[in-house]
Motif scaffolding. Structure first.
Motif, PDB file in Angstrom:
ATOM      1  N   MET A   1       0.856  -1.196   0.000  1.00  0.00           N
ATOM      2  CA  MET A   1       0.000   0.000   0.000  1.00  0.00           C
ATOM      3  C   MET A   1       0.885   1.238   0.000  1.00  0.00           C
ATOM      4  O   MET A   1       1.832   1.357   0.783  1.00  0.00           O
ATOM      5  CB  MET A   1      -0.869   0.002   1.247  1.00  0.00           C
ATOM      6  CG  MET A   1      -1.740   1.236   1.413  1.00  0.00           C
ATOM      7  SD  MET A   1      -2.739   1.113   2.913  1.00  0.00           S
ATOM      8  CE  MET A   1      -3.620   2.648   2.835  1.00  0.00           C
ATOM      9  N   THR A  98      -6.226  -2.988  -0.809  1.00  0.00           N
ATOM     10  CA  THR A  98      -6.124  -2.759   0.627  1.00  0.00           C
ATOM     11  C   THR A  98      -7.522  -2.949   1.213  1.00  0.00           C
ATOM     12  O   THR A  98      -8.515  -2.924   0.478  1.00  0.00           O
ATOM     13  CB  THR A  98      -5.633  -1.335   0.955  1.00  0.00           C
ATOM     14  OG1 THR A  98      -6.731  -0.405   0.794  1.00  0.00           O
ATOM     15  CG2 THR A  98      -4.484  -0.921   0.052  1.00  0.00           C
ATOM     16  N   MET A 176      -6.483   6.891   2.306  1.00  0.00           N
ATOM     17  CA  MET A 176      -6.533   6.690   0.864  1.00  0.00           C
ATOM     18  C   MET A 176      -6.564   8.010   0.097  1.00  0.00           C
ATOM     19  O   MET A 176      -6.884   8.040  -1.083  1.00  0.00           O
ATOM     20  CB  MET A 176      -7.729   5.814   0.497  1.00  0.00           C
ATOM     21  CG  MET A 176      -7.566   4.377   0.945  1.00  0.00           C
ATOM     22  SD  MET A 176      -8.790   3.243   0.247  1.00  0.00           S
ATOM     23  CE  MET A 176     -10.265   3.828   1.075  1.00  0.00           C
ATOM     24  N   THR A 266      -7.777   2.167  -4.848  1.00  0.00           N
ATOM     25  CA  THR A 266      -7.385   2.356  -3.444  1.00  0.00           C
ATOM     26  C   THR A 266      -7.141   3.832  -3.149  1.00  0.00           C
ATOM     27  O   THR A 266      -6.461   4.177  -2.188  1.00  0.00           O
ATOM     28  CB  THR A 266      -6.118   1.544  -3.103  1.00  0.00           C
ATOM     29  OG1 THR A 266      -5.038   1.968  -3.934  1.00  0.00           O
ATOM     30  CG2 THR A 266      -6.365   0.059  -3.304  1.00  0.00           C
TER      31      THR A 266
END
Length: 350
Positions: A1, A98, A176, A266
């Motif tokens: 991520m 994620t 995010m 994401t």
């Protein structure tokens, strides 16, 4: 991520042009003296939590507020970020996933049960833990979100599930790349499925959540307004909330639908609206070289991206479309409105 700073370093337009070159596969018992000390500590904790969360102390009130204020929300946030950054997390519809979109969906579907007329449902109660709400078709797959958050709940037992679900979504949105969604603790947990919200609306099979398709654009638009007006949202807010589809994907094992809406699933951005306005959408007929046997949905020319009938109606209905056009042109406007409407949604039923 990606780290939040790195994600925020990509402008939506850059993400879009970059993403076009990739397939979607690349792409949440004191003594009297002790009471005095505890009260003082609680007051300090409440002030610190309010400062950190961007809310004013005393908004929630009562014993529930005191219990929530005793929770170290900074530490809760740190645990949630660990979950969001877990590289072992997998998604069946796209790689590089994620849990953020899943955690947002959990809070969304919990709060989205609110009825302004009966004052039932909403984010207070966390009744999705029980039946029949837990098995509503719209909630398919959300038990995975429950399981992800259960260790955090055990680590902070003074925190309600209802608060945890909402806070996890707020953290996910910010992590995010979205604007901060104000969070006020103090929600309680209901004791059994007897308190699951019920509603006898005309355009849904079960539960109180929106369906993806009612058979025609007109019927689907009417359905969206019926569901969202029941919660207290107008057309602009309906479109802004639909922007949550900039994140995550549909899964055949849950809803029957398949695929992400954007190439940046994401990241909180206006890409969903840009795709709606600028891409070409046709009914999906094949999937990975075989006939598509799922429910009606739309795809772009690459077959990598999808839109639901309830997404398409946002550009088929004139009143909805004018807001889609605004958000497609202005990411900052969308970010502001999305954070505001999420804050409103997450506080329904309190």
């Amino acid at each position: 991520m990606f780290s939040r700073a790195l994600r925020r370093g990509f402008a939506p337009s850059a993400t879009r042009s970059l993403g076009r070159g990739f397939s979607s596969a690349v792409c949440p018992c004191f003594s009297s003296s002790s009471k005095a000390v505890a009260a003082a500590a609680t007051a300090v904790s409440a002030g610190a939590a309010a400062y950190y969360l961007g809310v004013k102390p005393g908004l929630a009130g009562g014993a529930r507020c005191e219990a929530a204020a005793a929770v170290d929300w900074t530490k809760v946030r740190a645990e949630l970020v660990k979950i969001l950054e877990d590289d072992k997390y997998k998604d069946s519809s796209y790689e590089g996933a994620t849990p953020g979109p899943l955690l947002i969906r959990l809070a969304w579907h919990s709060a989205g049960t609110f009825c302004k007329e009966t004052k039932t449902g909403g984010s207070d109660g966390a009744t999705m833990r029980f039946e029949p709400e837990g098995s509503w078709g719209a909630n398919a797959g959300l038990k995975k979100a429950h399981a992800l958050l259960e260790p955090v709940k055990k680590q902070f037992p003074g925190m309600s599930y209802a608060d945890l679900w909402v806070f996890a979504a707020c953290v996910a949105i910010e992590e995010m790349g979205g604007n901060k969604v104000p969070f006020t603790p103090g929600r309680s947990d209901k004791a059994s499925g007897k308190e699951c919200p019920m509603w006898d609306g005309k355009t849904h099979k079960d539960g109180r959540l929106p369906s993806a398709d009612m058979g025609s654009p007109d019927k689907t638009a009417t359905h969206l307004r019926l569901i969202f007006n029941r919660m207290g949202f107008d057309d602009r807010e309906i479109v802004a909330l639909s922007g949550a589809h900039s994140m995550g994907a549909c899964h055949t094992e849950n809803s029957g639908f398949w695929g992400p809406w954007t190439r940046a699933p994401t990241t909180v951005s206006n890409e969903y609206f840009r795709e709606l306005m600028e891409n070409t959408w046709t009914p999906k007929t094949t999937h990975k070289g075989k006939p598509w046997k799922g429910p009606a949905q739309f795809e772009d020319p690459t077959g990598d991206l999808m839109m639901l009938p309830s997404d398409m109606v946002l550009i088929q209905d004139k009143q909805f479309k004018k807001y889609v056009e605004q958000y497609a042109k202005d990411d900052s406007l969308f970010q502001k409105d999305f954070a505001a409407v999420c804050g409103k949604l997450f506080n329904l039923g309190r």
